[in-house]
Enzyme design. Structure first.
Site, PDB file in Angstrom:
ATOM      1  N   VAL A 191       0.848  -1.188   0.000  1.00 44.55           N
ATOM      2  CA  VAL A 191       0.000   0.000   0.000  1.00 44.55           C
ATOM      3  C   VAL A 191       0.885   1.239   0.000  1.00 44.55           C
ATOM      4  O   VAL A 191       1.770   1.379   0.853  1.00 44.55           O
ATOM      5  CB  VAL A 191      -0.922   0.032   1.245  1.00 44.55           C
ATOM      6  CG1 VAL A 191      -1.716   1.333   1.286  1.00 44.55           C
ATOM      7  CG2 VAL A 191      -1.868  -1.162   1.241  1.00 44.55           C
ATOM      8  N   ALA A 243       4.477   4.042   3.095  1.00 43.96           N
ATOM      9  CA  ALA A 243       4.000   2.802   2.480  1.00 43.96           C
ATOM     10  C   ALA A 243       4.108   1.667   3.489  1.00 43.96           C
ATOM     11  O   ALA A 243       4.697   1.820   4.568  1.00 43.96           O
ATOM     12  CB  ALA A 243       4.831   2.469   1.258  1.00 43.96           C
ATOM     13  N   LYS A 244       3.560   0.556   3.173  1.00 42.11           N
ATOM     14  CA  LYS A 244       3.756  -0.670   3.955  1.00 42.11           C
ATOM     15  C   LYS A 244       3.398  -1.847   3.066  1.00 42.11           C
ATOM     16  O   LYS A 244       2.595  -1.710   2.137  1.00 42.11           O
ATOM     17  CB  LYS A 244       2.840  -0.664   5.190  1.00 42.11           C
ATOM     18  CG  LYS A 244       3.375  -1.483   6.331  1.00 42.11           C
ATOM     19  CD  LYS A 244       4.434  -0.718   7.090  1.00 42.11           C
ATOM     20  CE  LYS A 244       5.013  -1.506   8.229  1.00 42.11           C
ATOM     21  NZ  LYS A 244       5.900  -0.664   9.059  1.00 42.11           N
ATOM     22  N   GLY A 245       3.967  -3.019   3.395  1.00 40.80           N
ATOM     23  CA  GLY A 245       3.623  -4.207   2.639  1.00 40.80           C
ATOM     24  C   GLY A 245       3.554  -5.403   3.568  1.00 40.80           C
ATOM     25  O   GLY A 245       4.054  -5.357   4.693  1.00 40.80           O
TER      26      GLY A 245
END
Ligand code: NAD
Length: 405
Positions: free
Chosen positions: A49, A94-96
């Protein structure tokens, strides 16, 4: 988002920008086929994201965990946006994550999953667009695989596509200690602000991992007395002081603090309410709640962990006059040195450790001063002030850039 809304209201944020900042820019869902060691094919679900990239490339970790959900990844990506903005580094958030149980997978399975996940989000990855880092259950090795996969697609080595790499392949000196060091720097600033001395000031630290043990050691070096520490196995209390180096030695041999002889056994819940001046929760989220906030004795809380305090507890701590250094500021030392790693990769020139440390100090102190100034100017606590500073910065860029098309 509750805290975001409060800060946005106080800033009188224009309705349009409020709407933009309340939504993630991009959410990717990918299904990742992996050839497992037993010959079968398993399919894992992964997310990436990008919450906001107005200030620069997206920045944020990747976690491998069974508990990963799109909502959680999105919330963490928003958090990264505010964290990068509060310390004023030119990154978005962001992050994943991939839903998996890495403890039940072989190294080969983990490597294949990481490479396929990387390949499937490769269009958004890149030093100029999205730069991942380690998070829960991912480490230097996982970053090395991502960097290699990306580099193979680009046909040349691209170190700056991830941070948190091994030093031997472009990682930064001082990255491992960066978050604990950042906590140390802001605690010292808070003590100065409250007119408290370094010498003999009592510190309790929950979580004795990367962040907690380094913060404890560095603050002990500054003269504080570490009266309590804890980990998953429970805590130790000694009003006369615990030698952090002895505890580190113990952990090296025994993995957990359980059985550490130089103090009384306490629980993690008791640690939070212990007699001390500075409390540093450096383990888990949601440990300071409306149930225990009223019993906290510390004058300062430095949030090394992400989200250790619930929104309900905030109000109780405010009433008691506790000075809370919020997570997005207190633990931003890690992402700051990640930024330094990215800068060093791009300039192809590596800094001495003392240079990294000095530049980290500058960034943390500047951010602390800015948040403190907002807190005084608007008559709000440090958390709301930190959100106000970051939302203000992101909103300013949106106003200048305008809306494309
Ligand atoms: P870590 O895994 O190195 O250490 C975690 C510590 O917490 C360990 O001592 C563990 O035993 C303890 N712990 C686990 N469960 C516990 C429980 N139920 N009660 C008490 N203690 C418990 O992790 P870390 O890198 O030190 O991260 C700690 C926190 O800091 C997390 O919230 C993380 O998101 C946050 N953080 C870390 C960094 C970083 O650079 N490492 C940066 C920003 C934020």
């Amino acid at each position: 988002m509750q805290r975001f809304d409060k800060a946005a209201q106080l800033l009188n944020l224009d309705e349009g920008i409020y709407r933009i900042l309340r939504h993630p820019e991009k959410q990717i869902i990918t299904h990742i086929p992996v050839a497992m060691d037993n010959g079968e094919v398993e399919v894992f679900t992964g997310y990436r994201v990008l919450y906001n990239t107005s200030r620069g490339p997206a920045k944020g970790g990747i976690r491998f965990d069974l508990g990963v959900t799109l909502d959680e990844v999105t919330a963490l990506a928003a958090w990264m946006t505010w964290k990068c903005a509060v310390v004023d580094i030119p990154f978005g958030g962001a992050k994943g994550g991939v839903i998996c149980d890495p403890f039940r997978m072989s190294q080969g399975e983990l490597e294949r999953m990481t490479r396929r996940y990387t390949a499937s989000i490769i269009d958004i990855l890149g030093p100029e667009s999205d730069v991942p880092a380690p998070d829960v259950n991912t480490n230097e090795q996982v970053m090395a695989w991502i960097m290699d996969t990306y580099s193979m697609h680009k046909r040349h080595t691209v170190t700056a596509v991830v941070t948190g790499k091994p030093i031997s392949m472009g990682g930064s000196l001082g990255r491992r200690e960066a978050t604990g060091r950042g906590v140390t720097i802001v605690v010292k600033e808070a003590l100065r602000e409250l007119g408290l001395p370094l010498n003999g000031t009592k510190l309790a630290v929950q979580g004795f991992g990367n962040v907690g043990s380094i913060a404890a050691k560095l603050l002990e070096d500054e003269g504080l007395t570490v009266v309590a520490i804890s980990d998953k196995s429970g805590g130790v209390y000694n009003p006369n002081g615990i030698y952090v180096s002895e505890a580190l030695e113990w952990i090296k041999k025994n993995r957990f603090l359980e059985g550490f002889p130089n103090g009384d056994r306490i629980t993690n819940e008791e640690l939070l309410e212990i007699e001390c001046d500075v409390l540093a929760p450096c383990a888990l989220e949601n440990v300071i709640t409306r149930k225990n906030a009223g019993n906290i004795k510390a004058r300062i809380i430095a949030e090394g962990a992400n989200g250790p305090t619930t929104a309900y507890a905030d109000a109780i701590l405010d009433d008691k006059g506790v000075f809370v250094i919020p997570d997005i500021l207190a633990n931003a030392g890690g992402v700051t040195v990640s930024y330094f790693e990215w800068v060093q990769n791009r300039e192809g020139y590596y800094w001495r450790e003392d240079v990294v440390i000095e530049r980290l100090r500058e960034v943390m102190i500047r951010a602390f001063d800015m948040v403190l100034a907002y807190s005084k100017e608007h008559g709000v606590n440090m958390r709301t002030a930190a959100y106000m500073v970051s939302i203000d910065r992101v909103a300013a860029v949106h106003r200048l850039r305008g809306i494309y098309a």
